[in-house]
Design a protein around this motif. Structure first.
Motif, PDB file in Angstrom:
ATOM      1  N   LEU A  54     -42.383 -15.491 -34.220  1.00  0.00           N
ATOM      2  CA  LEU A  54     -41.807 -14.136 -34.214  1.00  0.00           C
ATOM      3  C   LEU A  54     -41.846 -13.520 -35.603  1.00  0.00           C
ATOM      4  O   LEU A  54     -42.155 -12.336 -35.766  1.00  0.00           O
ATOM      5  N   LEU A  55     -41.551 -14.358 -36.590  1.00  0.00           N
ATOM      6  CA  LEU A  55     -41.595 -13.902 -37.985  1.00  0.00           C
ATOM      7  C   LEU A  55     -43.025 -13.499 -38.360  1.00  0.00           C
ATOM      8  O   LEU A  55     -43.255 -12.441 -38.960  1.00  0.00           O
ATOM      9  N   GLY A  56     -43.969 -14.357 -37.971  1.00  0.00           N
ATOM     10  CA  GLY A  56     -45.381 -14.079 -38.258  1.00  0.00           C
ATOM     11  C   GLY A  56     -45.834 -12.790 -37.610  1.00  0.00           C
ATOM     12  O   GLY A  56     -46.506 -11.961 -38.233  1.00  0.00           O
ATOM     13  N   PHE A  57     -45.421 -12.612 -36.355  1.00  0.00           N
ATOM     14  CA  PHE A  57     -45.810 -11.416 -35.612  1.00  0.00           C
ATOM     15  C   PHE A  57     -45.238 -10.159 -36.264  1.00  0.00           C
ATOM     16  O   PHE A  57     -45.963  -9.190 -36.524  1.00  0.00           O
ATOM     17  N   THR A  77     -51.680 -13.772 -37.844  1.00  0.00           N
ATOM     18  CA  THR A  77     -50.517 -14.484 -38.375  1.00  0.00           C
ATOM     19  C   THR A  77     -49.763 -15.216 -37.263  1.00  0.00           C
ATOM     20  O   THR A  77     -49.245 -16.324 -37.482  1.00  0.00           O
ATOM     21  N   THR A  78     -49.704 -14.595 -36.077  1.00  0.00           N
ATOM     22  CA  THR A  78     -49.062 -15.260 -34.940  1.00  0.00           C
ATOM     23  C   THR A  78     -49.812 -16.554 -34.599  1.00  0.00           C
ATOM     24  O   THR A  78     -49.190 -17.601 -34.357  1.00  0.00           O
ATOM     25  N   ALA A  79     -51.135 -16.467 -34.612  1.00  0.00           N
ATOM     26  CA  ALA A  79     -51.947 -17.657 -34.313  1.00  0.00           C
ATOM     27  C   ALA A  79     -51.718 -18.742 -35.363  1.00  0.00           C
ATOM     28  O   ALA A  79     -51.582 -19.931 -35.033  1.00  0.00           O
TER      29      ALA A  79
ATOM     30  N   LEU B  20     -47.081 -12.757 -27.787  1.00  0.00           N
ATOM     31  CA  LEU B  20     -47.162 -12.058 -29.082  1.00  0.00           C
ATOM     32  C   LEU B  20     -48.607 -11.730 -29.444  1.00  0.00           C
ATOM     33  O   LEU B  20     -48.911 -10.639 -29.934  1.00  0.00           O
ATOM     34  N   HIS B  21     -49.488 -12.679 -29.157  1.00  0.00           N
ATOM     35  CA  HIS B  21     -50.904 -12.474 -29.453  1.00  0.00           C
ATOM     36  C   HIS B  21     -51.467 -11.339 -28.587  1.00  0.00           C
ATOM     37  O   HIS B  21     -52.242 -10.505 -29.077  1.00  0.00           O
TER      38      HIS B  21
END
Lengths: 169, 276
Positions: A54-57, A77-79, B20-21
């Protein structure tokens, strides 16, 4: 609370550096080194996977808003945040994980740190370049940009770590 | 089921990542025109296929409605054809336009039909409340189906052309020569019947149309009854027989039209034998 504020401050700092400095580097078309993954590398090992994603997203999305890149950074970043726990499990010993280690050249050693950063950047850049090109019709270009940007970002992160953290230590 | 929930729970990180992706990808595609065009080019054949399926399914589910519309249109066209036929044959001399077509067609739907009895019957979803009465003719998309024999307020039943004996005697004629005969069903097949009473000199060719003669108050002249199936043998010529295939496909009947002859009562009372 202090720790939260410290992370918030560092994330804002990384965002500003990305917006005001790194994005203006423009070493050439298709070349876009990044520094902000360093912030994610330094998160404590026991930082849960879902909040990490969530932070990355959200970090990526805010960065995208500033840079006008749609959701490229958010996706990449999510990946990277998704695979980070698996990579950390591979690089860190049980003791290091139980002690809630914060990965840095000082705590891991330069080789292990760069090696871990390399794999995470590889994941990040793969999705970033894939969604930038948005085609599978140019695998050569994708491979070139993917590996090139990974090494360039790794170099940048290594330089920054060398310049600042070394002195601190 | 419990195991499924356990698996889904175990993979919860993957779901969060995919969500999210996915959201990020939506932002990417919405932001860049190039991405939109690539996505459109890639997915347009799939989208086209998908919409074709949807349309086909819609068509399938609305077939009943379409059938109703087609039936109404068929009724209108039949009425028009009949009007022209009557006008061309100068059958109607009345200057009153409301009486220029002495027939009305009422659409109905078949709800019961027998095919393997010696006297085959049908039931339709219209009755006396809709103005139906006994001795009204019924036709289908192909041609003549039968005659109504009984009516109740909401339903009507009648005899089809597939009738052995004297249940329904239909007067027919050959379209090519205009020769009259009677339709007889021998109970052997649901597709075929025989014409009796043809003169020996009449030439009958396979494919000739057999139609209603118009010599009764039930059917007007010219409604298709069947088509000659084979050349007559000398024996058939001697007996005055010809073999036909019904114009109506009884096994596939659904919508029918009921024929209401305006002057039926008048004609019947006029033709009724009077006491000397």
């Amino acid at each position: 609370m202090i720790s939260f504020l410290s992370y918030l401050g560092r994330s804002i700092l990384f965002l500003l550096i990305e917006w005001l400095l790194i994005a203006r580097l423009e070493p050439g078309p298709g070349w876009a080194p990044i520094l902000y993954p360093m912030f994610f590398f330094s998160l404590p090992v026991q930082f849960s996977a879902a909040p990490r994603m969530l932070l990355g997203f959200s970090f990526g999305l805010i960065l995208d808003l500033g840079l006008g890149t749609g959701g490229l950074h958010a996706a990449a970043t999510t990946a990277m945040a998704f695979v980070q726990p698996f990579i950390l499990r591979y690089f860190l010993s049980v003791d290091e994980r139980e002690n809630n280690l914060k990965p840095s050249p000082k705590s891991l050693g330069w080789l292990r740190y760069l090696w871990m950063a390399f794999w995470l950047l590889l994941v990040h850049q793969f999705f970033f370049q894939l969604y930038s090109l948005f085609t599978l019709g140019a695998p050569g270009l994708l491979l070139f940009r993917w590996l090139g940007n990974t090494f360039l970002s790794l170099l940048l992160i290594g330089l920054v770590q060398g310049l600042f953290y070394k002195k601190k230590a | 089921m419990k195991n499924l929930f356990l698996i889904l729970r175990k993979l919860r990180l993957l779901w969060v990542f995919l969500l999210l992706h996915g959201i990020s990808l939506v932002f990417v595609v919405r932001h860049f025109r190039y991405h939109q065009s690539v996505l459109f080019e890639t997915t347009s054949p799939l989208t086209k296929q998908w919409w074709t399926w949807i349309k086909e399914m819609e068509h399938f589910f609305f077939l009943t409605e379409e059938n109703e519309l087609l039936n109404r249109e068929l009724t209108r066209l039949r009425r028009q054809v009949l009007q022209q036929q009557i006008q061309s044959e100068s059958l109607c001399w009345s200057s009153d336009t409301s009486l220029s077509v002495p027939y009305k067609w009422l659409p109905a739907r078949l709800i019961h039909l027998t095919l393997n009895q010696s006297q085959n019957r049908f039931t339709i979803d219209r009755g006396s409340l809709q103005g139906l009465r006994a001795d009204m003719g019924v036709i289908g998309p192909g041609g003549v189906v039968g005659v109504i024999t009984q009516v109740s307020p909401h339903l009507s039943t009648g005899l089809t052309l597939m009738n052995e004996g004297q249940g329904l005697l239909l007067s027919v004629r050959l379209k090519s020569s205009g020769e009259f005969g009677n339709l007889v069903w021998d109970g052997k097949s649901s597709c075929c019947a025989r014409i009796e009473g043809l003169a020996t000199h009449v030439k009958v060719q396979p494919g000739d149309t057999v139609e209603t003669s118009g010599l009764s108050s039930i059917f007007p002249r010219g409604l298709p009854v069947g088509y000659v199936t084979k050349k007559r043998t000398d024996q058939d010529v001697e007996a005055g027989h010809a073999y036909i295939r019904f114009a109506s496909r009884f096994s596939a009947l659904d919508h029918v039209l009921v024929l209401d002859y305006t002057y039926q009562a008048e004609q019947d009372s006029l033709e009724k034998p009077t006491a000397p």
